[in-house]
Design an enzyme around this catalytic site. Structure first.
Site, short mmCIF file in Angstrom:
data_model
loop_
_atom_site.label_atom_id
_atom_site.label_comp_id
_atom_site.label_asym_id
_atom_site.label_seq_id
_atom_site.Cartn_x
_atom_site.Cartn_y
_atom_site.Cartn_z
N GLY A 341 14.72 42.77 -30.73
CA GLY A 341 15.76 43.63 -31.86
C GLY A 341 16.97 44.00 -30.94
O GLY A 341 17.24 42.95 -30.21
N ASP A 342 17.85 44.79 -31.38
CA ASP A 342 19.12 44.85 -30.72
C ASP A 342 19.12 45.99 -29.90
O ASP A 342 18.35 47.10 -29.91
CB ASP A 342 20.33 45.47 -31.85
CG ASP A 342 20.57 44.43 -32.98
OD1 ASP A 342 20.28 43.15 -32.53
OD2 ASP A 342 20.77 44.65 -34.00
N GLY A 343 19.84 46.01 -28.80
CA GLY A 343 19.87 47.05 -27.64
C GLY A 343 21.46 47.32 -27.29
O GLY A 343 21.86 47.14 -26.37
N PHE A 345 24.54 46.88 -26.93
CA PHE A 345 25.65 45.79 -27.05
C PHE A 345 25.16 44.47 -26.91
O PHE A 345 25.68 43.38 -26.44
CB PHE A 345 26.58 45.83 -25.69
CG PHE A 345 26.17 45.92 -24.38
CD1 PHE A 345 25.95 44.90 -23.75
CD2 PHE A 345 25.39 47.24 -23.71
CE1 PHE A 345 25.26 45.03 -22.48
CE2 PHE A 345 24.75 47.32 -22.63
CZ PHE A 345 24.67 46.15 -21.96
N GLY A 346 23.96 44.13 -27.15
CA GLY A 346 23.18 42.87 -26.95
C GLY A 346 21.71 42.81 -27.79
O GLY A 346 21.49 43.72 -28.25
N THR A 347 21.43 41.69 -27.90
CA THR A 347 20.38 41.12 -28.57
C THR A 347 19.05 41.34 -27.28
O THR A 347 19.33 40.67 -26.43
CB THR A 347 20.23 39.74 -29.32
OG1 THR A 347 21.27 39.95 -30.22
CG2 THR A 347 18.98 39.77 -30.19
N ASP A 458 24.51 58.21 -26.30
CA ASP A 458 23.81 57.50 -27.45
C ASP A 458 22.27 57.91 -27.69
O ASP A 458 21.44 56.90 -27.76
CB ASP A 458 24.11 55.84 -27.43
CG ASP A 458 23.91 55.29 -28.56
OD1 ASP A 458 24.04 56.03 -29.46
OD2 ASP A 458 23.84 54.16 -28.74
#
EC number: 2.7.11.1
Length: 663
Positions: A341-343, A345-347, A458
């Site tokens: 998945g997405d993290g 600022f990156g995959t 966040d």
């Protein structure tokens, strides 16, 4: 060896640099157009770039050619724009239909940008018990009687509910409102005048330039040159100056391009030489025998593919974590084929190291300065933190790597969001006791961060990971900030995820620990409701879960918010605890951050809720209206009873899960 720069490469460099220059400046000459609305400075949107207007004044055009403005966490329809008098007419979408069907919220606009026109007045809507005959009254079928006053007086039996703007002519001489025409008046909207610096914009027009704003805070008007290749109004001296500047710039660019080309070739050679000559050995300041596949990085090289992170490779005291080669992580992730998945600022990809450890590898989206700073920020924060509810950072790639990669422990049970309203929710929904444990552990992690002077910035359910024992691991520190202990806040542009961002941070650009508290309040609401923080399929008044929760609690409708499958309707003990957590969420979601509790207090309250088997749980809140959720066993919202907060220890931690996360 010297490598001459080819003419084709130099042409490409110059063309790419100059080609976009006129485009950006010419965007400020474009107008925003949507239906019957035409606007220029200080607005942006559509064909107008963001730098052409105030950052908060983005106009949007929907499929029906209606113009809207989203500001102060509220959406407004733009009915008219007068660029001459710098005024505009706004209307609230939630007031365009039945007045009684709306979720009551105040009309709030930032005073540094807008001021209400003298032709309009703010009126206050009250709940009065009993109804006062000297005020105009209106009865809604569900809510009951509402009293309205254009000149509010101090009535002991009246409590203000919300405020809206109406024409001054709508208020009669007797200081009462003609309530029969209230809905039609609200549909016509209200007029505001813009307070942004318009004189500075006029100065720009005198110099044949466009108005715009810089990206710094506080925002300042900047004049941006028009792009007009056929403009003959320039003086001979100005044209000569431009010619000299152009020639000088061209010479500088030629030299810079030549230097960069030679430097890149040398770096490529150095990197190839280093990768061939370095032995395979261990690199870790914490454990020199744990992973035999890591690579020792030469500290003698002075070249860097990314100078801003060059010290990651040759300073173990900077990272404090293991350094991996790109090749071993490429092999571990099977050429980055197993995406998790997405993290932020990156995959994120799943991988298995040669020593058998399962890992999650975050791969940077792009090598922009912003992404690199987030990459460095996450290493800087996680390298020195140890807490059972924070994800462990194993290491990162070096400056010689083809890409920037972060390596974490792999948490196998997905995110909290997946368990609440994602693909794992139906297969095995979380029971109430597990959700309460998750709330406690997440709060414990945030309290630990705040003690260390770190604001996560966040917090959301997709950044809360769960292991096989449902133990919490808070992740994604790319936006986190170190918070100076001697300051009350940090002034910074708002960042975060819609639905979780502190409204006061969004409006005032001031970040502190209470911003995390607001986000955690949204997480608490998700835990009791199993609803997403933002869901555009819900009624427009309930799209934002935080607003929905505050409204339901204030209107004695908690049963419409909670997930009934958790036992709220048939288990009195679960009901009391869910109501206590709802009260705590209500405190966390207060608009004024000063009345929100601190994270250490939240931890103690949640532990008290968990440990209370027979007593009713009461949660205090200073100066907040006392509201009861109906029913014989209901607890009064926000009363003055709460265990005294204690200072949590920084070196001893307890977990509500019996087993640590497995790697």
């Amino acid at each position: 060896m010297y490598y001459p720069l080819s003419s084709s490469l130099m042409f490409f460099i110059l063309f790419s640099l100059f080609y976009h220059l006129p485009c950006e400046s010419s965007k400020c000459e474009s107008l925003f157009q949507c239906g019957n609305i035409t606007a220029s400075f200080p607005f942006w949107g559509g064909d107008r770039h963001k730098h052409c207007g105030h950052p908060l004044l983005e106009l949007r055009c929907d499929q029906n050619k209606s113009t809207s403005l989203f500001i102060s966490d509220q959406e407004f329809f733009v009915l008219h724009v007068d660029q001459t008098s710098y005024s505009l007419t706004l209307a609230r979408p939630d007031l365009l239909h039945s007045f009684c069907s709306l979720t009551f919220t105040n009309t709030t606009l930032p005073p540094e940008i807008f001021e209400l026109s003298p032709a309009y007045k703010s009126v206050t809507f009250y709940h009065c018990y009993p109804v006062l005959p000297d005020l105009s009254n209106y009865t809604c079928p569900v809510i009951g009687p509402i009293s309205v006053s254009g000149n509010p007086e101090d009535h002991e039996t009246c409590f203000p509910n919300f405020a809206a703007n109406v024409p001054t002519s709508f208020v009669t001489k007797e200081k009462k409102l003609n309530i029969a025409n209230l809905e039609s008046v609200l549909e016509k909207g209200f007029e505001v005048n813009m307070n942004v610096i318009m004189k500075a914009c006029q100065a720009c027009s005198y110099s044949n330039e466009s108005c715009g704003f810089d990206e710094n805070f506080p925002f300042e008007v900047k004049c941006k040159p028009h792009h007009s290749p056929t403009d003959t109004s320039l003086s001979i001296g100005a044209k000569a100056g431009i010619a000299v500047a152009s020639v000088s710039g061209l010479a500088i660019l030629l030299l810079a391009g030549l230097f960069l080309c030679i430097r890149r070739r040398r770096k490529t050679q150095d990197a190839q030489y280093t990768s061939k000559s370095l032995p395979i050995t261990s690199y870790s300041s914490r454990d020199t025998s744990r992973n035999p596949t890591s690579t020792t990085i030469s500290s003698s090289s002075n070249h860097s593919l990314l100078p801003s992170i060059s010290n990651l490779a040759n300073r173990s005291d900077y990272c404090g974590v293991q350094v991996f080669s790109y090749e071993e992580l490429e092999e571990a992730t099977e050429n980055f084929s197993r995406e998790l998945g997405d993290g932020g600022f990156g995959t994120v990809y799943y991988g298995v190291l040669k020593d058998g450890r399962a890992v999650a590898v975050k791969r940077l989206y792009e090598r922009s300065l912003k992404r690199v700073e987030q990459f460095k920020n996450e290493i800087e924060i996680l390298k020195s933190l140890k807490h059972p509810n924070l994800v462990i950072l194993y290491g990162c790639t070096s400056r010689h790597s083809r890409e920037l990669l972060l390596v974490y422990e792999y948490i196998s049970n997905g995110t909290l969001a997946e368990h609440l309203h994602g693909n794992r929710a139906e297969a095995r929904p979380l029971c109430w006791s597990t959700r309460l444990n998750i709330a406690i552990e997440t709060a414990s992690a945030l309290s630990f961060l705040h003690i260390k002077g770190i604001i996560h910035r966040d917090i959301k359910t997709t950044n809360i990971l769960l292991d096989d024992n449902y133990q919490v691991k808070v992740a994604d520190f790319g936006l986190s900030r170190l918070f100076p202990m001697d300051q009350t806040h940090i002034s910074t542009a708002p960042q975060g995820t819609p639905g979780y961002v502190d409204p006061e941070y969004y409006q005032c650009y001031q970040l502190n620990e209470k911003s995390d508290v607001y986000s955690f309040g949204v997480v608490l609401t998700e835990l009791i409701s199993s609803k997403e923080a933002v869901d555009i399929t819900r009624h427009r008044h309930d799209i934002n879960l935080a607003n929905m929760a505050v409204s339901k609690i204030q209107n004695n409708a908690l049963h419409e918010l909670v997930d009934s499958s958790l036992g709220y309707d048939n288990d009195p003990e679960v009901r009391r605890k869910m109501m206590a957590v709802a009260e705590l969420a209500f405190r966390c979601l207060q608009q004024e951050r000063d009345v929100r509790p601190a994270m250490d207090e939240i931890v103690e309250i949640l532990r008290g809720i968990k440990d209370d088997e027979k007593k009713r749980v009461l949660v205090k809140s200073p100066d907040v209206v006392d509201i009861e959720c109906g029913g014989g066993d209901d607890v009064g919202l926000l009363r003055n009873s709460v265990p005294p907060p204690i200072s949590p220890e920084t070196d001893k931690w307890t977990s509500s899960s019996d087993t640590a996360a497995s790697l």
